[in-house]
Scaffold this active site. Structure first.
Site, PDB file in Angstrom:
ATOM      1  N   LYS A  11       0.842  -1.195   0.000  1.00 21.86           N
ATOM      2  CA  LYS A  11       0.000   0.000   0.000  1.00 21.86           C
ATOM      3  C   LYS A  11       0.884   1.254   0.000  1.00 21.86           C
ATOM      4  O   LYS A  11       2.097   1.176   0.239  1.00 21.86           O
ATOM      5  CB  LYS A  11      -0.918  -0.048   1.226  1.00 21.86           C
ATOM      6  CG  LYS A  11      -1.921  -1.224   1.175  1.00 21.86           C
ATOM      7  CD  LYS A  11      -2.746  -1.307   2.458  1.00 21.86           C
ATOM      8  CE  LYS A  11      -3.772  -2.424   2.387  1.00 21.86           C
ATOM      9  NZ  LYS A  11      -4.603  -2.497   3.633  1.00 21.86           N
ATOM     10  N   TYR A  51     -12.167  -2.828  -3.172  1.00 23.54           N
ATOM     11  CA  TYR A  51     -12.728  -2.963  -1.823  1.00 23.54           C
ATOM     12  C   TYR A  51     -14.261  -2.909  -1.816  1.00 23.54           C
ATOM     13  O   TYR A  51     -14.864  -2.557  -0.788  1.00 23.54           O
ATOM     14  CB  TYR A  51     -12.155  -1.872  -0.902  1.00 23.54           C
ATOM     15  CG  TYR A  51     -10.752  -2.183  -0.383  1.00 23.54           C
ATOM     16  CD1 TYR A  51     -10.463  -3.393   0.244  1.00 23.54           C
ATOM     17  CD2 TYR A  51      -9.729  -1.236  -0.488  1.00 23.54           C
ATOM     18  CE1 TYR A  51      -9.186  -3.669   0.736  1.00 23.54           C
ATOM     19  CE2 TYR A  51      -8.447  -1.506  -0.001  1.00 23.54           C
ATOM     20  CZ  TYR A  51      -8.196  -2.718   0.622  1.00 23.54           C
ATOM     21  OH  TYR A  51      -6.935  -2.982   1.124  1.00 23.54           O
ATOM     22  N   ASN A 114      -1.819  -0.317   7.516  1.00 22.57           N
ATOM     23  CA  ASN A 114      -1.263  -1.666   7.726  1.00 22.57           C
ATOM     24  C   ASN A 114      -0.398  -2.175   6.565  1.00 22.57           C
ATOM     25  O   ASN A 114      -0.130  -3.365   6.447  1.00 22.57           O
ATOM     26  CB  ASN A 114      -2.356  -2.651   8.153  1.00 22.57           C
ATOM     27  CG  ASN A 114      -3.413  -2.884   7.098  1.00 22.57           C
ATOM     28  OD1 ASN A 114      -3.297  -2.381   5.989  1.00 22.57           O
ATOM     29  ND2 ASN A 114      -4.437  -3.642   7.433  1.00 22.57           N
ATOM     30  N   HIS A 117      -1.553  -5.625   1.406  1.00 24.42           N
ATOM     31  CA  HIS A 117      -2.801  -6.332   1.125  1.00 24.42           C
ATOM     32  C   HIS A 117      -2.487  -7.737   0.645  1.00 24.42           C
ATOM     33  O   HIS A 117      -1.521  -7.942  -0.100  1.00 24.42           O
ATOM     34  CB  HIS A 117      -3.609  -5.616   0.037  1.00 24.42           C
ATOM     35  CG  HIS A 117      -4.725  -6.469  -0.503  1.00 24.42           C
ATOM     36  ND1 HIS A 117      -5.953  -6.559   0.114  1.00 24.42           N
ATOM     37  CD2 HIS A 117      -4.778  -7.317  -1.566  1.00 24.42           C
ATOM     38  CE1 HIS A 117      -6.711  -7.419  -0.553  1.00 24.42           C
ATOM     39  NE2 HIS A 117      -6.024  -7.896  -1.582  1.00 24.42           N
ATOM     40  N   GLU A 128      -9.102 -10.543  -7.949  1.00 21.71           N
ATOM     41  CA  GLU A 128      -8.193  -9.409  -7.756  1.00 21.71           C
ATOM     42  C   GLU A 128      -7.101  -9.389  -8.830  1.00 21.71           C
ATOM     43  O   GLU A 128      -6.749  -8.322  -9.343  1.00 21.71           O
ATOM     44  CB  GLU A 128      -7.587  -9.464  -6.348  1.00 21.71           C
ATOM     45  CG  GLU A 128      -8.631  -9.175  -5.275  1.00 21.71           C
ATOM     46  CD  GLU A 128      -8.168  -9.395  -3.844  1.00 21.71           C
ATOM     47  OE1 GLU A 128      -8.974  -9.136  -2.928  1.00 21.71           O
ATOM     48  OE2 GLU A 128      -7.013  -9.822  -3.626  1.00 21.71           O
TER      49      GLU A 128
HETATM   50  P1  DAT Z   1      -7.400  -7.329   5.287  1.00 22.42           P
HETATM   51  O1  DAT Z   1      -6.632  -6.205   4.642  1.00 22.42           O
HETATM   52  O2  DAT Z   1      -6.605  -7.956   6.408  1.00 22.42           O
HETATM   53  O3  DAT Z   1      -7.895  -8.353   4.295  1.00 22.42           O
HETATM   54  P2  DAT Z   1     -10.145  -6.359   5.385  1.00 22.42           P
HETATM   55  O4  DAT Z   1     -10.298  -6.947   4.020  1.00 22.42           O
HETATM   56  O5  DAT Z   1     -11.161  -6.700   6.411  1.00 22.42           O
HETATM   57  O6  DAT Z   1      -8.689  -6.706   5.986  1.00 22.42           O
HETATM   58  O7  DAT Z   1     -10.113  -4.778   5.266  1.00 22.42           O
HETATM   59  C1  DAT Z   1      -9.409  -4.161   4.211  1.00 22.42           C
HETATM   60  C2  DAT Z   1      -8.646  -2.987   4.743  1.00 22.42           C
HETATM   61  O8  DAT Z   1      -9.575  -2.023   5.267  1.00 22.42           O
HETATM   62  C3  DAT Z   1      -7.709  -3.284   5.899  1.00 22.42           C
HETATM   63  O9  DAT Z   1      -6.459  -3.774   5.459  1.00 22.42           O
HETATM   64  C4  DAT Z   1      -7.601  -1.949   6.553  1.00 22.42           C
HETATM   65  C5  DAT Z   1      -8.995  -1.381   6.390  1.00 22.42           C
HETATM   66  N1  DAT Z   1      -9.825  -1.669   7.568  1.00 22.42           N
HETATM   67  C6  DAT Z   1     -10.400  -2.850   7.888  1.00 22.42           C
HETATM   68  N2  DAT Z   1     -11.062  -2.772   9.045  1.00 22.42           N
HETATM   69  C7  DAT Z   1     -10.891  -1.503   9.476  1.00 22.42           C
HETATM   70  C8  DAT Z   1     -11.329  -0.770  10.615  1.00 22.42           C
HETATM   71  N3  DAT Z   1     -12.080  -1.338  11.554  1.00 22.42           N
HETATM   72  N4  DAT Z   1     -10.922   0.516  10.726  1.00 22.42           N
HETATM   73  C9  DAT Z   1     -10.180   1.100   9.785  1.00 22.42           C
HETATM   74  N5  DAT Z   1      -9.735   0.481   8.669  1.00 22.42           N
HETATM   75  C10 DAT Z   1     -10.099  -0.788   8.530  1.00 22.42           C
HETATM   76 MG    MG Z   2      -9.287  -8.211   2.784  1.00 24.44          MG
END
Ligand code: DAT
Ligand code: MG
Length: 151
Positions: A11, A51, A114, A117, A128
């Site tokens: 990212k 997303y 974080n 991805h 994807e």
């Molecule tokens: P991942 O990236 O581990 O697959 P995800 O698909 O649930 O997690 O979410 C995508 C991204 O969205 C994640 O990397 C960071 C952001 N995100 C997820 N949950 C969040 C939250 N509660 N607050 C802020 N950002 C969040």
């Molecule tokens: Mg995800």
């Protein structure tokens, strides 16, 4: 299978923080094979499609502007159990819950920054990869390390 593919992206915060090399290294040294890589700023619409499953979440607008804030290093990594093992290498979504030794557990603190991805299922990996890469951007090659990595 040994030809399973996953979509891994560094990212904008990971790119800005100089973590492209270390993140690539972890996949390389684990034994995965890089089959596509590019630095891109795909724009809001593309990121919203990536997303799409999260569009009702309160953090969605912030997530999109963060992802749209700079270049992203998009990659396809191939190898045994690449999707699940890729997620293990990244660590938990919330870096504070990520184990040391994972990418997020070593380099990040907040969910909203974080740094990487990874696809969460083989089905989503296919979607994807199709979204981020065009036909012909993947390179098919035989690694000289293959017989030293697989029995
Ligand atoms: P991942 O990236 O581990 O697959 P995800 O698909 O649930 O997690 O979410 C995508 C991204 O969205 C994640 O990397 C960071 C952001 N995100 C997820 N949950 C969040 C939250 N509660 N607050 C802020 N950002 C969040
Ligand atoms: Mg995800």
């Amino acid at each position: 299978s040994t030809t399973e593919q996953t979509f891994i992206a560094i990212k904008p915060d990971g790119v800005q923080r100089g973590l492209v090399g270390p993140i690539i290294s972890r996949f390389e040294t684990r034994g995965f094979k890089l089959v596509a890589i590019k630095l891109v700023t795909p724009g809001k619409e593309h990121l919203e499609a990536h997303y799409a499953d999260l569009k009702e979440k309160s953090f969605f607008p912030g997530l999109i502007s963060y992802m749209n804030s700079g270049p992203i290093c998009a990659m396809i990594w191939e190898g045994l159990d690449a999707v699940k093992t890729g997620r293990t290498i990244l660590g938990a979504t919330n870096p504070l819950a990520s184990a040391p030794g994972t990418i997020r557990g070593d380099y990040a603190l907040q969910t909203g920054r974080n740094i990487c991805h990874g696809s969460d299922s083989v089905e989503n990996a296919k979607k994807e990869i199709a979204l981020w890469f065009k036909e012909g951007e993947q390179v098919s090659w035989k690694s000289a390390l293959e017989s030293w990595t697989y029995e």
